[in-house]
Design an enzyme around this catalytic site. Structure first.
Site, PDB file in Angstrom:
ATOM      1  N   GLY A 124       0.995  -1.243  -0.076  1.00 50.18           N
ATOM      2  CA  GLY A 124      -0.061  -0.040   0.223  1.00 50.18           C
ATOM      3  C   GLY A 124       0.821   1.131   0.062  1.00 50.18           C
ATOM      4  O   GLY A 124       1.893   1.213   0.578  1.00 50.18           O
ATOM      5  N   HIS A 455      -2.725 -23.730  45.449  1.00 53.36           N
ATOM      6  CA  HIS A 455      -1.813 -24.734  46.069  1.00 53.36           C
ATOM      7  C   HIS A 455      -1.745 -25.760  45.367  1.00 53.36           C
ATOM      8  O   HIS A 455      -2.742 -26.594  45.193  1.00 53.36           O
ATOM      9  CB  HIS A 455      -1.696 -24.484  47.455  1.00 53.36           C
ATOM     10  CG  HIS A 455      -0.477 -25.620  48.137  1.00 53.36           C
ATOM     11  ND1 HIS A 455       0.753 -24.873  47.876  1.00 53.36           N
ATOM     12  CD2 HIS A 455      -0.501 -26.923  48.556  1.00 53.36           C
ATOM     13  CE1 HIS A 455       1.691 -25.793  48.410  1.00 53.36           C
ATOM     14  NE2 HIS A 455       0.849 -26.861  48.499  1.00 53.36           N
TER      15      HIS A 455
HETATM   16  C1  LIG Z   1      12.471 -12.897  16.199  1.00 54.78           C
HETATM   17  C2  LIG Z   1      11.467 -12.201  16.783  1.00 54.78           C
HETATM   18  C3  LIG Z   1      10.683 -12.802  17.976  1.00 54.78           C
HETATM   19  C4  LIG Z   1       9.682 -11.582  18.690  1.00 54.78           C
HETATM   20  N1  LIG Z   1       9.148 -12.286  19.555  1.00 54.78           N
HETATM   21  C5  LIG Z   1       8.035 -11.420  20.056  1.00 54.78           C
HETATM   22  C6  LIG Z   1       7.280 -12.045  21.171  1.00 54.78           C
HETATM   23  O1  LIG Z   1       7.526 -13.089  21.633  1.00 54.78           O
HETATM   24  N2  LIG Z   1       6.365 -11.369  21.943  1.00 54.78           N
HETATM   25  C7  LIG Z   1       6.065 -10.051  21.375  1.00 54.78           C
HETATM   26  O2  LIG Z   1       5.356  -9.405  21.851  1.00 54.78           O
HETATM   27  N3  LIG Z   1       6.834  -9.442  20.417  1.00 54.78           N
HETATM   28  C8  LIG Z   1       7.799  -9.942  19.689  1.00 54.78           C
HETATM   29  N4  LIG Z   1       8.611  -9.817  18.644  1.00 54.78           N
HETATM   30  C9  LIG Z   1       8.038  -8.384  18.119  1.00 54.78           C
HETATM   31  C10 LIG Z   1       6.825  -8.360  17.372  1.00 54.78           C
HETATM   32  O3  LIG Z   1       6.947  -9.353  16.297  1.00 54.78           O
HETATM   33  C11 LIG Z   1       6.436  -7.030  16.860  1.00 54.78           C
HETATM   34  O4  LIG Z   1       6.428  -6.085  17.880  1.00 54.78           O
HETATM   35  C12 LIG Z   1       5.269  -6.996  16.195  1.00 54.78           C
HETATM   36  O5  LIG Z   1       5.179  -7.978  15.078  1.00 54.78           O
HETATM   37  C13 LIG Z   1       4.797  -5.442  15.777  1.00 54.78           C
HETATM   38  O6  LIG Z   1       3.563  -5.716  15.187  1.00 54.78           O
HETATM   39  P1  LIG Z   1       3.149  -4.565  13.708  1.00 54.78           P
HETATM   40  O7  LIG Z   1       1.719  -4.942  13.641  1.00 54.78           O
HETATM   41  O8  LIG Z   1       3.583  -2.984  14.264  1.00 54.78           O
HETATM   42  O9  LIG Z   1       4.312  -4.846  12.760  1.00 54.78           O
HETATM   43  P2  LIG Z   1       4.817  -6.277  11.885  1.00 54.78           P
HETATM   44  O10 LIG Z   1       4.455  -7.322  12.535  1.00 54.78           O
HETATM   45  O11 LIG Z   1       6.143  -5.715  11.530  1.00 54.78           O
HETATM   46  O12 LIG Z   1       3.681  -5.978  10.547  1.00 54.78           O
HETATM   47  C14 LIG Z   1       3.688  -4.984   9.633  1.00 54.78           C
HETATM   48  C15 LIG Z   1       3.108  -5.622   8.425  1.00 54.78           C
HETATM   49  O13 LIG Z   1       2.910  -4.617   7.478  1.00 54.78           O
HETATM   50  C16 LIG Z   1       3.362  -4.991   6.091  1.00 54.78           C
HETATM   51  N5  LIG Z   1       3.788  -3.705   5.528  1.00 54.78           N
HETATM   52  C17 LIG Z   1       4.796  -2.801   5.787  1.00 54.78           C
HETATM   53  N6  LIG Z   1       4.752  -1.883   4.585  1.00 54.78           N
HETATM   54  C18 LIG Z   1       3.583  -2.203   4.006  1.00 54.78           C
HETATM   55  C19 LIG Z   1       3.045  -1.640   2.961  1.00 54.78           C
HETATM   56  N7  LIG Z   1       3.506  -0.270   2.379  1.00 54.78           N
HETATM   57  N8  LIG Z   1       1.958  -1.962   2.297  1.00 54.78           N
HETATM   58  C20 LIG Z   1       1.463  -3.061   2.854  1.00 54.78           C
HETATM   59  N9  LIG Z   1       2.075  -3.729   4.002  1.00 54.78           N
HETATM   60  C21 LIG Z   1       3.130  -3.568   4.449  1.00 54.78           C
HETATM   61  C22 LIG Z   1       4.580  -5.915   6.356  1.00 54.78           C
HETATM   62  O14 LIG Z   1       5.093  -6.963   5.424  1.00 54.78           O
HETATM   63  C23 LIG Z   1       4.018  -6.710   7.601  1.00 54.78           C
HETATM   64  O15 LIG Z   1       3.401  -7.770   7.326  1.00 54.78           O
HETATM   65  C24 LIG Z   1       9.490 -10.542  18.054  1.00 54.78           C
HETATM   66  C25 LIG Z   1      10.092  -9.995  16.794  1.00 54.78           C
HETATM   67  C26 LIG Z   1      11.132 -11.143  16.605  1.00 54.78           C
HETATM   68  C27 LIG Z   1      11.939 -10.409  15.156  1.00 54.78           C
END
Ligand SMILES: Cc1cc2nc3c(=O)[nH]c(=O)nc-3n(C[C@H](O)[C@H](O)[C@H](O)COP(=O)(O)OP(=O)(O)OC[C@H]3O[C@@H](n4cnc5c(N)ncnc54)[C@H](O)[C@@H]3O)c2cc1C
Length: 476
Positions: A124, A455
């Site tokens: 997007g 417990h």
């Molecule tokens: C290895 C690892 C382990 C983790 N474990 C944990 C955990 O156990 N617990 C926890 O709370 N957090 C964890 N996290 C962090 C967590 O993954 C993130 O905080 C969370 O995914 C953030 O959510 P979000 O919706 O902001 O973004 P994201 O999950 O990054 O999603 C963003 C989405 O938007 C899409 N996107 C981006 N730009 C565009 C565009 N222009 N058009 C269309 N789509 C687009 C991306 O492709 C993606 O699908 C972990 C992260 C990693 C890397």
């Protein structure tokens, strides 16, 4: 040119922030579109973002598999369970992880359908002209979406180490680190934060010699110092080698080994040789290809979209949530903001209290906390009292054979209000929910101490730590 697809709300991104916002807005009767560009290995949609595809979910699948293996190898014999021969089938373990991810992707598509969210697969992008922050093109198609309310939830990407390309074969981000086809003999990890510790633990349990190189002089500086010290002791005892206060000088991708040259905390030159190298030095907000600034969204000096406490951006009717804005980069924080924004758009009163967002690290022992640490309270001169209770004195932990760690409860010395709870030990990720609830309801340590806990449970350790605030723990 085709007419715009009109909605009440367009959500960009379907990670935990985006998909939750889309579902909640649709539940509230709004016409919602959600656009996400993540592709599965067949090129099809894979909603769920970093969390589902290369973050929370697959890492927890591998942590669980590898913990089972470790228990079978080291701990089952304590229970009288004899295993004559034990082997790890990495291919099967990775296939199981992929199935778990796919089930979650499909679950989100099902929820979109159930809630009548219209899903678009593609990138997007805001129409570049300033007046058109409410029109979003879906790249690779003629589709144009428009809505008076737009929620940006584009998440984050792995931070690269300058000058070192991630090839995802030998030099890995969290993505490649979740898909190593064979257990590497020697694994280097740059960064001993949450991701480095979790993924380092997975491969150590499976047999790798794992060394973590951390630039910061303190281990887990965001955690309570006592908890971080205990976690360091337990994790290093298991065999993770953790070096703090290092400075990377060069990474040489030799034919037989990757050589990481660095200065240790005494400024002595050292070399680490490894077969695979994970780079886990944090994450960067993702606004690439969005045209964010062209439509008036402001980015701060670190690239996060600037928002107010309600997640409003500088452009009226455009909101931003999750990893792409300030605050902890955690899936549940993104989800909280998602619900709050959807409800605010629908005329309700959404609110997120960042003070009661829990942190969890899913190592063994697990590490979890909510609220302030003892060192933060000391630094701010806030009068407090603390109570601690070790799992070694908890009956359930003894029955489980999992007695490492402790719970710590920190309360205001003036009115006993709970200011923080810190856990290192078994099931800390689950135990912390009680503490979050207590803090959300502004409970005192006495409130926790007077609630009947079943417990034998691990949660009795939380109660005992709360009793400890007044120096009246019962079982120690
Ligand atoms: C290895 C690892 C382990 C983790 N474990 C944990 C955990 O156990 N617990 C926890 O709370 N957090 C964890 N996290 C962090 C967590 O993954 C993130 O905080 C969370 O995914 C953030 O959510 P979000 O919706 O902001 O973004 P994201 O999950 O990054 O999603 C963003 C989405 O938007 C899409 N996107 C981006 N730009 C565009 C565009 N222009 N058009 C269309 N789509 C687009 C991306 O492709 C993606 O699908 C972990 C992260 C990693 C890397």
């Amino acid at each position: 040119m085709a007419a715009d697809n009109q909605f009440d709300v367009v959500v960009i991104g379907a990670g935990p922030g985006g998909y939750t916002a889309a579902i909640r807005a649709a539940q509230l009767g709004l016409r919602v579109a959600c656009v996400d560009d993540w592709r599965n290995d067949k090129g099809g949609p894979a909603p769920g973002g970093t969390c589902t595809n290369i973050g929370c979910i697959p890492s927890k699948a591998l942590l669980h598999s590898s913990e089972n293996f470790e228990n079978a190898k080291r701990h089952f014999s304590d229970h009288g369970i004899r295993i004559e021969s034990l082997a790890i089938d990495v291919e099967k373990m990775l296939a199981r992880k992929a199935t778990v991810v796919r089930q979650n992707n499909e679950g989100i598509l099902y929820l979109f359908k159930k809630n009548k969210v219209t899903f678009f697969h593609g990138q997007g992008r805001f129409e570049a002209r300033a007046a058109e922050a409410h029109r979003i093109g879906v790249m690779g198609s003629e589709t144009m979406l428009s809505a008076p309310q737009v929620i940006v939830a584009t998440g984050s990407i792995a931070r690269p180490l300058p000058g070192l390309a991630l090839d995802e074969k030998r030099v890995l981000s969290n993505d490649g680190a979740l898909a190593i086809p064979q257990v590497p003999r020697r694994l280097g990890v740059i960064g001993a934060g949450v991701v480095g510790l979790e993924l380092g633990s997975v491969w150590r349990r499976l047999g790798s010699e794992v060394t973590l190189l951390e630039m910061l002089p303190a281990f887990l500086p965001a955690a309570d110092e006592q908890i971080a010290r205990e976690a360091f002791k337990q994790l290093t005892r298991q065999g993770l080698k953790i070096q703090l206060g290092i400075n990377i000088e060069a990474v040489d991708l030799g034919k037989d080994a990757i050589k990481v040259s660095y200065l240790d905390s005494n400024k002595s030159a050292q070399t680490l040789e490894c077969d695979k190298l994970i780079v886990s030095i944090g994450r960067l907000p993702n606004t690439e290809g969005l045209n964010a600034q062209a439509v008036g969204l402001k980015l701060d000096e670190r690239g996060f979209i600037e928002v107010d406490a309600q997640c409003r951006t500088a452009v009226p009717g455009v909101w931003a949530i999750g990893d792409v804005v300030r605050g902890p980069m955690l899936a549940h924080k993104a989800e909280e903001e998602a619900v709050a924004v959807a409800e605010t758009i629908a005329g309700q009163h959404g609110h997120v209290d960042l003070e009661t967002v829990p942190w969890v690290i899913y190592t063994a022992p697990e590490i979890a906390w909510v609220g302030r640490t003892e060192q933060q309270l000391k630094a701010s001169g806030h009068p407090y009292r603390a109570g601690t209770f070790p799992f070694a004195a908890n009956g359930r932990a003894r029955a489980m054979g999992d007695t490492a760690g402790l719970v710590k409860c920190v309360a205001d010395a003036r009115n006993d209000r709970v200011l923080g709870v810190h856990v290192v030990g078994p099931m800390a990720s689950e135990l912390i929910a009680e503490a979050v609830m207590a803090m959300a309801f502004q409970a005192s340590s006495e409130d926790i101490a007077r609630i009947c806990h079943a417990h034998p449970t691990l949660s009795e350790a939380t109660r005992e730590a709360a009793l400890g605030v007044e120096g009246r723990a019962l079982n120690i």
